[in-house]
Write a protein that holds these residues in place. Structure first.
Motif, PDB file in Angstrom:
ATOM      1  N   ALA A  40       0.809  -1.218   0.000  1.00 41.89           N
ATOM      2  CA  ALA A  40       0.000   0.000   0.000  1.00 41.89           C
ATOM      3  C   ALA A  40       0.843   1.269   0.000  1.00 41.89           C
ATOM      4  O   ALA A  40       0.465   2.276  -0.608  1.00 41.89           O
ATOM      5  CB  ALA A  40      -0.935  -0.002   1.209  1.00 41.89           C
ATOM      6  N   VAL A  41       1.978   1.246   0.676  1.00 39.14           N
ATOM      7  CA  VAL A  41       2.814   2.449   0.711  1.00 39.14           C
ATOM      8  C   VAL A  41       3.452   2.703  -0.652  1.00 39.14           C
ATOM      9  O   VAL A  41       3.674   3.848  -1.040  1.00 39.14           O
ATOM     10  CB  VAL A  41       3.867   2.353   1.826  1.00 39.14           C
ATOM     11  N   ALA A  42       3.735   1.641  -1.402  1.00 38.31           N
ATOM     12  CA  ALA A  42       4.239   1.823  -2.773  1.00 38.31           C
ATOM     13  C   ALA A  42       3.202   2.559  -3.618  1.00 38.31           C
ATOM     14  O   ALA A  42       3.541   3.465  -4.398  1.00 38.31           O
ATOM     15  CB  ALA A  42       4.570   0.476  -3.396  1.00 38.31           C
ATOM     16  N   ASP A  43       1.932   2.184  -3.454  1.00 35.50           N
ATOM     17  CA  ASP A  43       0.865   2.879  -4.179  1.00 35.50           C
ATOM     18  C   ASP A  43       0.798   4.345  -3.759  1.00 35.50           C
ATOM     19  O   ASP A  43       0.601   5.235  -4.590  1.00 35.50           O
ATOM     20  CB  ASP A  43      -0.480   2.206  -3.906  1.00 35.50           C
ATOM     21  N   GLY A  44       0.957   4.598  -2.461  1.00 32.91           N
ATOM     22  CA  GLY A  44       0.932   5.966  -1.975  1.00 32.91           C
ATOM     23  C   GLY A  44       2.076   6.794  -2.520  1.00 32.91           C
ATOM     24  O   GLY A  44       1.890   7.956  -2.906  1.00 32.91           O
ATOM     25  N   LEU A  45       3.258   6.214  -2.574  1.00 31.82           N
ATOM     26  CA  LEU A  45       4.405   6.928  -3.144  1.00 31.82           C
ATOM     27  C   LEU A  45       4.174   7.249  -4.617  1.00 31.82           C
ATOM     28  O   LEU A  45       4.492   8.351  -5.083  1.00 31.82           O
ATOM     29  CB  LEU A  45       5.672   6.079  -2.982  1.00 31.82           C
ATOM     30  N   ALA A  46       3.637   6.291  -5.347  1.00 34.84           N
ATOM     31  CA  ALA A  46       3.334   6.538  -6.757  1.00 34.84           C
ATOM     32  C   ALA A  46       2.327   7.674  -6.907  1.00 34.84           C
ATOM     33  O   ALA A  46       2.455   8.515  -7.796  1.00 34.84           O
ATOM     34  CB  ALA A  46       2.811   5.259  -7.406  1.00 34.84           C
ATOM     35  N   ASP A  47       1.323   7.714  -6.007  1.00 33.20           N
ATOM     36  CA  ASP A  47       0.350   8.814  -6.031  1.00 33.20           C
ATOM     37  C   ASP A  47       1.031  10.161  -5.780  1.00 33.20           C
ATOM     38  O   ASP A  47       0.575  11.193  -6.276  1.00 33.20           O
ATOM     39  CB  ASP A  47      -0.737   8.592  -4.970  1.00 33.20           C
ATOM     40  N   ASP A  48       2.112  10.135  -4.989  1.00 34.18           N
ATOM     41  CA  ASP A  48       2.867  11.360  -4.701  1.00 34.18           C
ATOM     42  C   ASP A  48       3.797  11.751  -5.843  1.00 34.18           C
ATOM     43  O   ASP A  48       4.471  12.783  -5.765  1.00 34.18           O
ATOM     44  CB  ASP A  48       3.698  11.179  -3.426  1.00 34.18           C
ATOM     45  N   GLY A  49       3.871  10.920  -6.867  1.00 25.20           N
ATOM     46  CA  GLY A  49       4.748  11.215  -7.992  1.00 25.20           C
ATOM     47  C   GLY A  49       6.151  10.661  -7.856  1.00 25.20           C
ATOM     48  O   GLY A  49       7.048  11.041  -8.616  1.00 25.20           O
ATOM     49  N   VAL A  50       6.370   9.756  -6.903  1.00 23.42           N
ATOM     50  CA  VAL A  50       7.686   9.160  -6.693  1.00 23.42           C
ATOM     51  C   VAL A  50       7.807   7.886  -7.526  1.00 23.42           C
ATOM     52  O   VAL A  50       6.895   7.054  -7.546  1.00 23.42           O
ATOM     53  CB  VAL A  50       7.907   8.824  -5.198  1.00 23.42           C
ATOM     54  N   ARG A  51       8.912   7.730  -8.221  1.00 20.65           N
ATOM     55  CA  ARG A  51       9.163   6.513  -8.993  1.00 20.65           C
ATOM     56  C   ARG A  51       9.534   5.381  -8.050  1.00 20.65           C
ATOM     57  O   ARG A  51      10.474   5.507  -7.246  1.00 20.65           O
ATOM     58  CB  ARG A  51      10.298   6.752  -9.987  1.00 20.65           C
TER      59      ARG A  51
END
Length: 370
Positions: A40-51
């Protein structure tokens, strides 16, 4: 500056969510590699624009992950590599040096006196950790307590930097309207007094102690457990055996954002007191988050509080003992009545912007030595 963060996994956990929060406040271009479990945190990082790059590591001895990680680091032309959690520190430090990056920083999130990341310590774990530690520029401890543990382990004091975990005060600011909405959504009875427990459902967190305490308290008390983990079925059985299954609410892993009332700040706001029975913490983030929401907190171990003057953490009380002691302490907190829901001084001390600024100083020193 370009930085690569390497972490063992990105499921919902304290270190993983702390990484996401830090990246929101670091003035550095950052990518993230997760060795396993892009949760879930990977999804959150992606939502933040982080690769986010998933390395697909299959276990601790998947040595094929090392050349794949070296390739990622070389391709990214990073100025600095920052590793998080044991497996990522061991593989990440070595991969960074093989890729030609000498500015390597590691954060030690979860080192206890007898365990690391919930697993018992051993001579082999310590030896491998110390061997890989020499490949970095600095090891960041999330509290003075962890810094002292690292020194006792054999990490040279000049290589240890203290950068505490941070809290986003604005996210945890108490909202009475959202509190009532969240309690209704959770199906909590009107007037229920809610004890909260936050963290991975593992044996080391000792949520069974809170279930035992609940069994000694009147019928209008409820226990809200926020987190997922392998021990959920064990805890459900313990609640059933104690006769309180209908008074314990398991939320499972919570998203880091989403609809109102679904995130951790909303759930903490729905509580009346937070309780942490874990006997061995490296920081005690859940307690600090509770203090940021103006919530009273009971704890067995919380270096974040213990490392500060007592007046800085009003509302936080240490409990010695098991279920009986927690039941008495919880009864005392309720008898005191509700206090204003304003952030304690300790929460301001651990503001995320301050932690990010301290980490940037560590980065600057590491890069300047290359």
């Amino acid at each position: 500056m370009r930085a690569l963060h390497i972490i063992t996994g990105l499921g919902v956990g304290g270190a993983e969510q702390q990484l996401r929060l830090l990246l929101r406040h670091l003035p550095v271009a950052c990518d993230v590699v997760t060795l396993t479990n892009p949760g879930a945190v990977a999804d959150g990082l992606a939502d933040d624009g982080v690769r986010v790059i998933h390395l697909g590591m299959t276990g601790n001895r998947d040595l094929g992950a090392l050349p794949r990680l070296v390739k990622v680091i070389r391709a990214g032309r990073y100025d600095l590599v920052h590793t998080h959690l044991y497996r990522a520190c061991v593989y990440g430090r070595l991969a960074a040096r093989l890729a030609g990056v000498r500015a390597v920083v590691a954060t030690e999130h979860s080192l206890g006196d007898s365990q690391m990341e919930g697993r018992p310590l051993s001579r082999g774990v310590r030896a491998l950790y110390l061997a890989s530690e020499r490949l970095g520029r600095a090891t960041v401890a999330v509290s003075p307590t962890v810094a002292e543990r690292l020194r006792r382990w054999g990490v040279p004091a000049p290589r240890i930097e203290i950068v505490p975990n941070g809290v986003d005060l604005a996210r945890f600011r108490f909202d009475p309207v959202l509190r009532e909405r969240t309690r209704r959504r959770l199906g909590l009875p009107e007037g229920a007094y809610v004890v909260g427990g936050v963290g991975r459902l593992t044996a080391g967190k000792r949520f069974d102690v809170l279930i035992g305490a609940l069994a000694e308290l009147p019928e209008d008390w409820r226990l809200l457990l926020v987190g997922g983990g392998a021990e959920e079925s064990v805890l459900r059985r313990a609640a059933h055996d104690a006769g309180v299954a209908d008074r314990v609410l398991f939320t499972g892993e919570r998203p880091t954002g989403g609809f109102p009332g679904a995130d951790l700040p909303s759930l903490i706001g729905a509580m009346d007191v937070l309780a942490s029975a874990s006997p061995e913490e490296s920081f005690g983030l859940a307690v600090v988050e509770a203090l940021a929401a103006g919530l009273p907190a009971l704890y067995v171990s919380c270096p974040a509080v213990e490392d500060l003057p007592p007046e800085a953490a009003r509302g936080a009380t240490r409990v010695r003992g098991g279920a009986d002691s927690f039941a008495r302490a919880l009864t005392d907190v309720r008898a005191e009545g509700p206090a204003p829901r304003s952030a304690a001084e300790a929460a301001h001390h651990y503001c995320i912007t301050r932690s990010a600024a301290q980490l940037m100083d560590v980065y600057a020193a590491a890069v300047s030595r290359t």
